[in-house]
Scaffold this active site. Sequence first.
Site, PDB file in Angstrom:
ATOM      1  N   TYR A  55      -8.979   3.204  -3.114  1.00 30.34           N
ATOM      2  CA  TYR A  55      -8.996   1.873  -3.748  1.00 30.34           C
ATOM      3  C   TYR A  55      -9.325   1.963  -5.241  1.00 30.34           C
ATOM      4  O   TYR A  55      -8.861   1.127  -6.015  1.00 30.34           O
ATOM      5  CB  TYR A  55      -9.922   0.912  -2.995  1.00 30.34           C
ATOM      6  CG  TYR A  55      -9.288   0.489  -1.689  1.00 30.34           C
ATOM      7  CD1 TYR A  55      -8.230  -0.421  -1.689  1.00 30.34           C
ATOM      8  CD2 TYR A  55      -9.682   1.039  -0.481  1.00 30.34           C
ATOM      9  CE1 TYR A  55      -7.605  -0.781  -0.500  1.00 30.34           C
ATOM     10  CE2 TYR A  55      -9.058   0.681   0.711  1.00 30.34           C
ATOM     11  CZ  TYR A  55      -8.022  -0.224   0.690  1.00 30.34           C
ATOM     12  OH  TYR A  55      -7.389  -0.573   1.864  1.00 30.34           O
ATOM     13  N   GLN A  88      -0.714 -11.762   0.382  1.00 28.91           N
ATOM     14  CA  GLN A  88      -1.250 -10.614   1.123  1.00 28.91           C
ATOM     15  C   GLN A  88      -1.683  -9.538   0.127  1.00 28.91           C
ATOM     16  O   GLN A  88      -2.224  -8.515   0.508  1.00 28.91           O
ATOM     17  CB  GLN A  88      -0.173 -10.035   2.044  1.00 28.91           C
ATOM     18  CG  GLN A  88       0.298 -11.004   3.105  1.00 28.91           C
ATOM     19  CD  GLN A  88       1.576 -10.520   3.779  1.00 28.91           C
ATOM     20  OE1 GLN A  88       1.533  -9.726   4.703  1.00 28.91           O
ATOM     21  NE2 GLN A  88       2.708 -10.976   3.294  1.00 28.91           N
ATOM     22  N   VAL A  90      -3.667  -7.637  -2.877  1.00 26.38           N
ATOM     23  CA  VAL A  90      -5.073  -7.556  -3.275  1.00 26.38           C
ATOM     24  C   VAL A  90      -5.205  -7.466  -4.800  1.00 26.38           C
ATOM     25  O   VAL A  90      -6.303  -7.499  -5.334  1.00 26.38           O
ATOM     26  CB  VAL A  90      -5.779  -6.370  -2.560  1.00 26.38           C
ATOM     27  CG1 VAL A  90      -5.821  -6.606  -1.053  1.00 26.38           C
ATOM     28  CG2 VAL A  90      -5.129  -5.031  -2.871  1.00 26.38           C
ATOM     29  N   ASP A  91      -4.054  -7.373  -5.504  1.00 24.63           N
ATOM     30  CA  ASP A  91      -4.127  -7.391  -6.973  1.00 24.63           C
ATOM     31  C   ASP A  91      -4.396  -8.827  -7.438  1.00 24.63           C
ATOM     32  O   ASP A  91      -4.423  -9.754  -6.626  1.00 24.63           O
ATOM     33  CB  ASP A  91      -2.828  -6.812  -7.590  1.00 24.63           C
ATOM     34  CG  ASP A  91      -1.593  -7.677  -7.313  1.00 24.63           C
ATOM     35  OD1 ASP A  91      -1.662  -8.908  -7.504  1.00 24.63           O
ATOM     36  OD2 ASP A  91      -0.543  -7.126  -6.906  1.00 24.63           O
ATOM     37  N   HIS A 106      -5.686 -10.858   2.480  1.00 24.15           N
ATOM     38  CA  HIS A 106      -6.129  -9.489   2.781  1.00 24.15           C
ATOM     39  C   HIS A 106      -7.212  -8.983   1.832  1.00 24.15           C
ATOM     40  O   HIS A 106      -7.419  -7.775   1.720  1.00 24.15           O
ATOM     41  CB  HIS A 106      -4.915  -8.543   2.781  1.00 24.15           C
ATOM     42  CG  HIS A 106      -3.976  -8.806   3.933  1.00 24.15           C
ATOM     43  ND1 HIS A 106      -2.684  -8.321   3.981  1.00 24.15           N
ATOM     44  CD2 HIS A 106      -4.164  -9.512   5.076  1.00 24.15           C
ATOM     45  CE1 HIS A 106      -2.114  -8.720   5.119  1.00 24.15           C
ATOM     46  NE2 HIS A 106      -2.983  -9.442   5.790  1.00 24.15           N
ATOM     47  N   THR A 173       7.742  -9.807   1.074  1.00 24.31           N
ATOM     48  CA  THR A 173       6.958  -9.259   2.192  1.00 24.31           C
ATOM     49  C   THR A 173       7.884  -8.856   3.332  1.00 24.31           C
ATOM     50  O   THR A 173       8.836  -9.576   3.639  1.00 24.31           O
ATOM     51  CB  THR A 173       5.861 -10.229   2.698  1.00 24.31           C
ATOM     52  OG1 THR A 173       5.335  -9.708   3.925  1.00 24.31           O
ATOM     53  CG2 THR A 173       6.357 -11.639   2.919  1.00 24.31           C
TER      54      THR A 173
HETATM   55  P1  OAD Z   1       5.616  -4.201   2.404  1.00 30.46           P
HETATM   56  O1  OAD Z   1       5.599  -2.963   1.597  1.00 30.46           O
HETATM   57  O2  OAD Z   1       5.565  -4.070   3.883  1.00 30.46           O
HETATM   58  O3  OAD Z   1       6.945  -5.018   2.071  1.00 30.46           O
HETATM   59  C1  OAD Z   1       7.352  -5.239   0.757  1.00 30.46           C
HETATM   60  C2  OAD Z   1       8.600  -6.087   0.772  1.00 30.46           C
HETATM   61  O4  OAD Z   1       8.938  -6.351  -0.579  1.00 30.46           O
HETATM   62  C3  OAD Z   1       9.812  -5.412   1.428  1.00 30.46           C
HETATM   63  O5  OAD Z   1      10.442  -6.328   2.304  1.00 30.46           O
HETATM   64  C4  OAD Z   1      10.699  -5.081   0.238  1.00 30.46           C
HETATM   65  O6  OAD Z   1      12.090  -5.156   0.549  1.00 30.46           O
HETATM   66  C5  OAD Z   1      10.329  -6.183  -0.735  1.00 30.46           C
HETATM   67  N1  OAD Z   1      10.579  -5.881  -2.155  1.00 30.46           N
HETATM   68  C6  OAD Z   1      10.674  -4.680  -2.782  1.00 30.46           C
HETATM   69  N2  OAD Z   1      10.892  -4.835  -4.085  1.00 30.46           N
HETATM   70  C7  OAD Z   1      10.936  -6.179  -4.319  1.00 30.46           C
HETATM   71  C8  OAD Z   1      11.109  -6.985  -5.487  1.00 30.46           C
HETATM   72  N3  OAD Z   1      11.285  -6.446  -6.704  1.00 30.46           N
HETATM   73  N4  OAD Z   1      11.086  -8.328  -5.337  1.00 30.46           N
HETATM   74  C9  OAD Z   1      10.898  -8.902  -4.112  1.00 30.46           C
HETATM   75  N5  OAD Z   1      10.726  -8.188  -2.991  1.00 30.46           N
HETATM   76  C10 OAD Z   1      10.730  -6.841  -3.081  1.00 30.46           C
HETATM   77  O7  OAD Z   1       4.457  -5.132   1.857  1.00 30.46           O
HETATM   78  P2  OAD Z   1       3.769  -6.404   2.547  1.00 30.46           P
HETATM   79  O8  OAD Z   1       4.727  -7.153   3.387  1.00 30.46           O
HETATM   80  O9  OAD Z   1       3.057  -7.119   1.483  1.00 30.46           O
HETATM   81  O10 OAD Z   1      -2.225  -4.986   4.182  1.00 30.46           O
HETATM   82  O11 OAD Z   1       2.719  -5.680   3.491  1.00 30.46           O
HETATM   83  C11 OAD Z   1       1.851  -6.464   4.246  1.00 30.46           C
HETATM   84  C12 OAD Z   1       0.514  -5.789   4.375  1.00 30.46           C
HETATM   85  O12 OAD Z   1       0.702  -4.466   4.863  1.00 30.46           O
HETATM   86  C13 OAD Z   1      -0.215  -5.582   3.071  1.00 30.46           C
HETATM   87  O13 OAD Z   1      -0.914  -6.716   2.661  1.00 30.46           O
HETATM   88  C14 OAD Z   1      -1.148  -4.461   3.397  1.00 30.46           C
HETATM   89  C15 OAD Z   1      -0.264  -3.585   4.249  1.00 30.46           C
HETATM   90  O14 OAD Z   1      -0.868  -2.976   5.282  1.00 30.46           O
HETATM   91  C16 OAD Z   1      -3.477  -4.558   3.946  1.00 30.46           C
HETATM   92  O15 OAD Z   1      -3.784  -3.793   3.066  1.00 30.46           O
HETATM   93  C17 OAD Z   1      -4.468  -5.155   4.876  1.00 30.46           C
END
Ligand code: OAD
Length: 232
Positions: A55, A88, A90-91, A106, A173
């Site tokens: 972190y 979701q 944390v930034d 989160h 997401t």
């Molecule tokens: P993910 O990494 O699972 O998903 C990121 C999403 O962003 C994907 O669907 C990508 O296609 C999309 N993406 C990539 N570049 C992009 C862009 N320039 N513009 C828009 N979308 C883009 O991340 P999260 O869904 O946020 O939890 O993950 C959920 C949680 O999983 C996080 O909060 C974290 C992790 O475990 C904890 O730390 C508790």
Amino acid sequence: MSKPKLAILSGAGISAESGIPTFRDANGLWEGHDVMEVASPQGWQSNPELVLEFYNQRRKAALSAVPNKGHEILAELEQWYDVTVITQNVDNLHEKAGSSKVLHLHGELFKSRSTVDDSLVYQISGWELNLGDHCEKGSQLRPNIVWFGEEVPMMDDAIRICRAAEIFIVVGTSLVVYPAAGLLDTIRPEVPKYIIDPNMPSISPMPNLFLINKVGSIGLTEVKERLTRPIK
Ligand code: OAD
């Protein structure tokens, strides 16, 4: 007259254009790290130093990151809408862009928490949280992050916001982590739902769903255009 309620669910993708890697794309944050080693109570128990270092590196990167067009548009939409961002992430890029109502599902990278009393939460200035950094009750501080296997304390608030939403936007997401991903199912059927992602997650069919296969800055520019167009 009160402004229409607009709720946003954002994920790592919205910060990708600010140079913060997503979790599950190639070169994502988990690469080289077993999730359970760095983001679970068990990981913390067995190697707190590694968790703190993980972190610390995320915090160091986030310190110099600046909001991108996507974050900025969500802040601008407050001129027309009563906007709440449920993130979701944390930034703190939504806050840096000027969004006034941000709910961190989160947790927050720039906060630490006591390991004996959850109500003791502290701001972290700079990027380091180390072994030996204690709360006022003398216990080790941990990152104020919701780890795998832990309760999501803000979930009830998030559900309440989603149920009241009159417009809903999901951006960046993968919708694979629950309970956050389930928020989409709490949106009322008549509410327009925009999903913005260059690599669209699979979503069950639902009414008033608009899929925008683009990066955050471009997809949000289009949605803002639609949402702020004068009614003729
Ligand atoms: P993910 O990494 O699972 O998903 C990121 C999403 O962003 C994907 O669907 C990508 O296609 C999309 N993406 C990539 N570049 C992009 C862009 N320039 N513009 C828009 N979308 C883009 O991340 P999260 O869904 O946020 O939890 O993950 C959920 C949680 O999983 C996080 O909060 C974290 C992790 O475990 C904890 O730390 C508790």
